[in-house]
Each structure stands twice: as structure tokens, then as C-alpha cells.
Write an enzyme that holds these catalytic residues in place. Structure first.
Site, PDB file in Angstrom:
ATOM      1  N   TYR A  26       0.764  -1.386   0.099  1.00 24.08           N
ATOM      2  CA  TYR A  26      -0.035  -0.011  -0.014  1.00 24.08           C
ATOM      3  C   TYR A  26       0.973   1.288  -0.134  1.00 24.08           C
ATOM      4  CZ  TYR A  26      -4.254   2.688   0.923  1.00 24.08           C
ATOM      5  OH  TYR A  26      -5.253   3.599   1.091  1.00 24.08           O
ATOM      6  N   GLN A  87       9.447  -8.887  -3.931  1.00 25.96           N
ATOM      7  CA  GLN A  87       8.198  -9.569  -4.490  1.00 25.96           C
ATOM      8  C   GLN A  87       8.657 -11.005  -4.561  1.00 25.96           C
ATOM      9  OE1 GLN A  87       6.847  -7.659  -8.291  1.00 25.96           O
ATOM     10  NE2 GLN A  87       6.404  -5.907  -7.473  1.00 25.96           N
ATOM     11  N   HIS A 109       4.840  -3.682 -12.597  1.00 29.04           N
ATOM     12  CA  HIS A 109       6.028  -3.757 -13.462  1.00 29.04           C
ATOM     13  C   HIS A 109       6.663  -5.262 -13.535  1.00 29.04           C
ATOM     14  CE1 HIS A 109       9.939  -2.360 -14.601  1.00 29.04           C
ATOM     15  NE2 HIS A 109      10.581  -2.709 -13.379  1.00 29.04           N
TER      16      HIS A 109
HETATM   17  N1  LIG Z   1       6.227   4.273  -7.703  1.00 31.93           N
HETATM   18  C1  LIG Z   1       5.642   4.326  -8.812  1.00 31.93           C
HETATM   19  O1  LIG Z   1       4.920   5.223  -9.059  1.00 31.93           O
HETATM   20  C2  LIG Z   1       5.487   2.957  -9.644  1.00 31.93           C
HETATM   21  C3  LIG Z   1       5.712   1.891  -9.321  1.00 31.93           C
HETATM   22  N2  LIG Z   1       5.695   0.744 -10.060  1.00 31.93           N
HETATM   23  C4  LIG Z   1       5.787  -0.618  -9.622  1.00 31.93           C
HETATM   24  O2  LIG Z   1       4.967  -0.899  -8.563  1.00 31.93           O
HETATM   25  C5  LIG Z   1       5.563  -1.775  -7.444  1.00 31.93           C
HETATM   26  C6  LIG Z   1       5.514  -1.304  -6.228  1.00 31.93           C
HETATM   27  O3  LIG Z   1       6.281  -0.010  -6.181  1.00 31.93           O
HETATM   28  P1  LIG Z   1       5.772   1.244  -5.304  1.00 31.93           P
HETATM   29  O4  LIG Z   1       4.428   1.628  -5.341  1.00 31.93           O
HETATM   30  O5  LIG Z   1       6.999   2.450  -5.656  1.00 31.93           O
HETATM   31  O6  LIG Z   1       6.264   0.783  -3.732  1.00 31.93           O
HETATM   32  P2  LIG Z   1       6.541   1.469  -2.448  1.00 31.93           P
HETATM   33  O7  LIG Z   1       7.894   1.302  -1.942  1.00 31.93           O
HETATM   34  O8  LIG Z   1       5.967   2.891  -2.531  1.00 31.93           O
HETATM   35  O9  LIG Z   1       5.588   0.627  -1.473  1.00 31.93           O
HETATM   36  C7  LIG Z   1       5.602  -0.558  -1.199  1.00 31.93           C
HETATM   37  C8  LIG Z   1       4.457  -1.267  -0.287  1.00 31.93           C
HETATM   38  O10 LIG Z   1       4.684  -2.486   0.023  1.00 31.93           O
HETATM   39  C9  LIG Z   1       4.899  -2.799   1.150  1.00 31.93           C
HETATM   40  N3  LIG Z   1       5.571  -4.028   1.438  1.00 31.93           N
HETATM   41  C10 LIG Z   1       6.925  -4.097   1.887  1.00 31.93           C
HETATM   42  N4  LIG Z   1       7.591  -5.229   1.869  1.00 31.93           N
HETATM   43  C11 LIG Z   1       6.274  -5.973   2.083  1.00 31.93           C
HETATM   44  C12 LIG Z   1       5.838  -7.455   2.201  1.00 31.93           C
HETATM   45  N5  LIG Z   1       6.997  -8.133   2.363  1.00 31.93           N
HETATM   46  N6  LIG Z   1       4.733  -7.918   1.972  1.00 31.93           N
HETATM   47  C13 LIG Z   1       3.825  -7.050   1.604  1.00 31.93           C
HETATM   48  N7  LIG Z   1       3.968  -5.565   1.600  1.00 31.93           N
HETATM   49  C14 LIG Z   1       5.180  -5.264   1.652  1.00 31.93           C
HETATM   50  C15 LIG Z   1       5.266  -1.637   1.800  1.00 31.93           C
HETATM   51  O11 LIG Z   1       4.933  -1.398   3.229  1.00 31.93           O
HETATM   52  P3  LIG Z   1       5.628  -0.666   4.340  1.00 31.93           P
HETATM   53  O12 LIG Z   1       4.899   0.484   4.774  1.00 31.93           O
HETATM   54  O13 LIG Z   1       5.627  -1.634   5.625  1.00 31.93           O
HETATM   55  O14 LIG Z   1       7.137  -0.673   4.076  1.00 31.93           O
HETATM   56  C16 LIG Z   1       4.451  -0.479   0.917  1.00 31.93           C
HETATM   57  O15 LIG Z   1       3.269  -0.396   1.473  1.00 31.93           O
HETATM   58  C17 LIG Z   1       6.693  -2.156  -8.272  1.00 31.93           C
HETATM   59  O16 LIG Z   1       6.879  -3.094  -8.778  1.00 31.93           O
HETATM   60  C18 LIG Z   1       7.213  -0.789  -8.882  1.00 31.93           C
HETATM   61  O17 LIG Z   1       8.338  -0.936  -9.812  1.00 31.93           O
HETATM   62  C19 LIG Z   1       5.306   0.750 -11.501  1.00 31.93           C
HETATM   63  C20 LIG Z   1       4.814   2.070 -11.878  1.00 31.93           C
HETATM   64  C21 LIG Z   1       5.358   3.276 -11.184  1.00 31.93           C
HETATM   65 MG   LIG Z   2       9.644   2.014 -12.699  1.00 29.32          MG
END
Ligand SMILES: NC(=O)C1=CN([C@@H]2O[C@H](COP(=O)(O)OP(=O)(O)OC[C@H]3O[C@@H](n4cnc5c(N)ncnc54)[C@H](OP(=O)(O)O)[C@@H]3O)[C@@H](O)[C@H]2O)C=CC1
Ligand SMILES: [Mg+2]
Ligand SMILES: CC[C@](O)(C(C)=O)C(=O)O
Ligand SMILES: [Mg+2]
Length: 337
Positions: A26, A87, A109
Site C-alpha cells: 500500500y 516480490q 512492473h
Molecule cells: N512508484 C511508482 O509510481 C511506480 C511503481 N511501479 C511498480 O509498482 C510496484 C510497487 O512499487 P511502489 O509503489 O513504488 O512501492 P512503495 O515502496 O511505494 O510501496 C511498497 C509497499 O509494499 C509494502 N511492503 C513492503 N514489504 C512487503 C511485504 N513483504 N509484503 C507486503 N507488502 C510489503 C510496503 O509497506 P511498508 O509501509 O511496511 O514499507 C509498502 O506499502 C513495483 O513493482 C514498482 O516497480 C510501477 C509504476 C510506477
Molecule cells: Mg519503474
């Protein structure tokens, strides 16, 4: 080579409305997908580990939250929006043991599929809905009735309907308002990594910092250098966004345009283009992916050091002060919606 582009009328929202969706993570993308899907009438739950700092934010929005394993068991479509380096562990420990016939595993992604870090059994759909923009703007645009373009791809079509499902999902987050292009996991991953490294993030940040350094080292005021090299960049890029480089060149002075045409190629030299090709090569042959996965496994020491150096660059201090005086510009770094 022509591409297929899909808009709202090409996608059937009722398909995703008929699924139980689990969004794992999230953060930037996770909150945007989950909230916009919910607003589109989709049954969404969030998967986060116990103790995750994102849990409170999802709960504040009234979204059901469980562990990644719990929500994967409950859902029939699992969208993985946790960090790319986490992931494969989440998939192996929490998702794979809970997969059933007819389920779908989705990605934002293609990194883990492209580099072979996750393999999904053949009775499950594997698809991607990858917005071409930062998650906070994906959400902001959706709320404003607009949309960020997205790419979709199908890696595994167990159901025979994976593409319609991906399009329906993309409609639920506003992607088909702007246009959704069908691609492959390979093309999305390689172009996305190249774009963020060479142009959008790496290239643009280095260009802005270097321009600021040249001006301030020559004795010009940091405030003037900030407005010139960072603040105005957004206004210039807004014009490119609206009408391409030609629209920007139409609006600037002829003095600026002559400088653009004659000096631009002196900044982005053939050597820079050659370096961009090398960067692309490292993405294509997996060198970058291996370096990033190893950096994460080793505790991200180099990443954190470079991150800290960036935060301490003098442009950040002067920018904070100047943005503080422009209430319409300031956005907290921790924005969640
Ligand atoms: N950022 C962007 O705008 C873009 C991202 N993407 C892709 O989207 C995906 C997510 O990226 P992004 O949104 O930047 O990620 P963020 O770093 O913003 O968020 C990651 C989320 O995952 C949670 N998390 C961490 N570890 C775990 C786990 N073991 N199990 C479940 N949840 C977990 C985090 O929680 P906590 O608060 O505990 O850390 C946080 O809520 C990636 O594949 C990225 O390449 C694609 C297009 C654009
Ligand atoms: Mg990217
Ligand atoms: C440009 C960076 C990006 O690819 C994105 C916002 O699209 C990312 O991985 O965050
Ligand atoms: Mg991207």
C-alpha cells in the site's frame, strides 16, 4: 510497428467488479490502485505484513487489511505492488501456497517475470497493468476525472480471458481514460528501467543538479539557480506534455530557441548517447537487475549512501525554503492520496 491502444469503450469494468482483488503493498502504486478500484466498485483487500507502517493508512481508508497470505487465499486476483526486490519472497512464501485454478497474478512492473525471479504455475493467469506515472499522480488524476496512461501485458493466459481482465483492471484505475497500450513484460521492463535511469529520474536529476552547481559555483545566487534549473523545468515540461517539444519551442523566445537548438546537442553529446546505450545494454543483459538484487540482499549500503548524498545536495535546502513561500506548489513528501 503499430501498437494496439485501448480506451474506456474497449474495456468492460464488470469483469474486474466480479473478482475478489488483493493488492499486496500500500505504497505509491498500491494505495492508488486500491482506492481507485474501490471507487470503481471493485471488492478490494490489502495484503501487508503484521507491523507494516502502511497498515494504518489502508485502515484509515476503511480498506480490509490482512497478511499477504490471508488476502491471497481469499482473493482470485492478486496484484503485487510491493517493492520489486521483495516480490519474489512474498510470492514464494505467501502467494504461491494459496493459488487456485482460475486465479490471476498481476504486476505493476515486469521486473520479476522478465528476470525469471518469479515463475507462476500454468493454471494461473499472469498479467501486468503498469501505469506510466508515479502512483500519487495515478490517484490524483483518477480523482480529478482524468487518467495516467498504462501498459498491459499478458505473460500467461490460462483462462483465455487474461487480456480482457487486464483491460478491465486498467479501466478501474483510470488508465483507459488516457490510453492503454498492449505490450510484453520484456518491453515494459526494459523501457521502464531505461526511462527512469537515463531520462526521467537519473538523467533529469543529474541535469538539474549539474546546471545548479555550474551557476552557483560561478557565483550566482542559489535562489536564482533553483528557479532557473528546477522550478521552471516543470513549466517547460508542461508545454512539452501539452504539445510536444514543438509546442514548448513555440512558447519560448527565439533567443531561447536558438540556444536550445545550438547548445542542447553540446550538453547531450554523442558520448552521452553512447552511455545511454550502455545503460540499455546493462538492462537487456540483466547486469542492472543482478546489481540491484545483490544490493538489496546486502542491506542496501551503497543505495542508502547515495540517497543521503542526494538529500544533502544544496539544491534541496534552497528549494525547501522557496517552495515554502508558494503554498500551491508545496506537497508533503509523504502524500498518500
Ligand atoms: N512508484 C511508482 O509510481 C511506480 C511503481 N511501479 C511498480 O509498482 C510496484 C510497487 O512499487 P511502489 O509503489 O513504488 O512501492 P512503495 O515502496 O511505494 O510501496 C511498497 C509497499 O509494499 C509494502 N511492503 C513492503 N514489504 C512487503 C511485504 N513483504 N509484503 C507486503 N507488502 C510489503 C510496503 O509497506 P511498508 O509501509 O511496511 O514499507 C509498502 O506499502 C513495483 O513493482 C514498482 O516497480 C510501477 C509504476 C510506477
Ligand atoms: Mg519503474
Ligand atoms: C519513472 C519511475 C517509475 O518507473 C514510474 C513512476 O513510472 C517508477 O518505477 O517509479
Ligand atoms: Mg515507470
Amino acid at each position: 510497428m503499430s501498437v494496439e491502444i485501448f480506451y474506456d469503450d474497449d474495456a468492460d469494468l464488470s469483469i474486474i467488479q466480479g473478482r475478489k482483488v488483493a493488492v499486496i503493498g500500500y505504497g505509491s502504486q498500491g494505495h492508488a490502485h486500491a482506492l481507485s478500484l474501490r471507487d470503481s466498485g471493485v471488492d478490494v483487500r490489502i495484503g501487508l505484513p503484521e507491523g507494516s507502517k502502511s497498515r494504518a493508512k489502508a485502515e484509515e481508508e476503511g480498506l480490509p487489511v490482512g497478511t499477504p497470505a490471508e488476502v491471497s487465499a481469499e482473493a482470485d486476483l492478486i496484484m503485487i505492488l510491493a517493492p520489486d526486490t521483495a516480490q519474489r519472497h512474498i510470492y514464494a512464501n505467501d502467494i504461491a501456497p494459496n493459488l487456485k485454478d482460475g486465479d490471476a497474478v498481476f504486476f505493476g512492473h515486469g521486473f520479476n517475470i522478465r528476470y525469471g525471479l518469479i515463475t507462476v504455475p500454468s493454471n494461473v493467469d499472469v498479467a501486468m497493468v503498469a501505469p506510466k506515472g508515479p502512483g500519487h499522480l495515478v490517484r490524483r488524476q483518477f480523482v480529478d476525472g482524468k487518467g495516467v496512461p498504462a501498459l498491459i501485458a499478458v505473460e500467461q493466459d490460462a483462462s483465455g480471458t487474461a487480456q480482457a481482465l487486464a483491460l478491465s483492471y486498467a479501466k478501474g484505475i483510470g488508465g483507459t481514460r488516457a490510453g492503454v497500450i498492449k505490450t510484453t513484460f520484456k518491453e515494459e521492463t526494459e523501457t521502464d528501467l531505461f526511462g527512469e535511469q537515463a531520462v526521467l529520474c537519473g538523467g533529469a536529476s543529474a541535469l538539474v543538479q549539474t546546471g545548479f552547481e555550474v551557476l552557483t559555483e560561478a557565483g550566482y545566487a542559489p535562489e536564482v539557480a533553483y528557479f532557473e534549473c528546477l522550478h521552471e523545468l516543470k513549466l517547460i515540461v508542461d508545454l512539452m506534455y501539452e504539445g510536444g517539444i514543438a509546442r514548448m519551442r513555440y512558447s519560448i523566445s527565439d533567443t531561447a530557441e536558438f540556444g536550445d537548438l545550438t547548445r542542447g546537442p553540446r550538453v547531450i553529446t554523442p558520448g552521452v548517447k553512447e552511455e545511454m546505450r550502455k545503460i540499455l545494454g546493462e538492462i537487456q543483459d540483466g547486469t542492472f537487475a543482478t546489481e540491484w538484487v545483490n544490493e538489496d540482499d546486502a542491506g542496501r549500503g551503497n543505495y542508502k549512501k547515495l540517497q543521503q548524498e542526494g538529500e544533502q545536495h544544496p539544491i534541496e535546502e534552497v528549494g525547501k525554503k522557496l517552495r515554502g513561500l508558494m503554498s500551491w506548489v508545496d506537497r508533503p513528501i509523504t502524500e498518500t492520496a
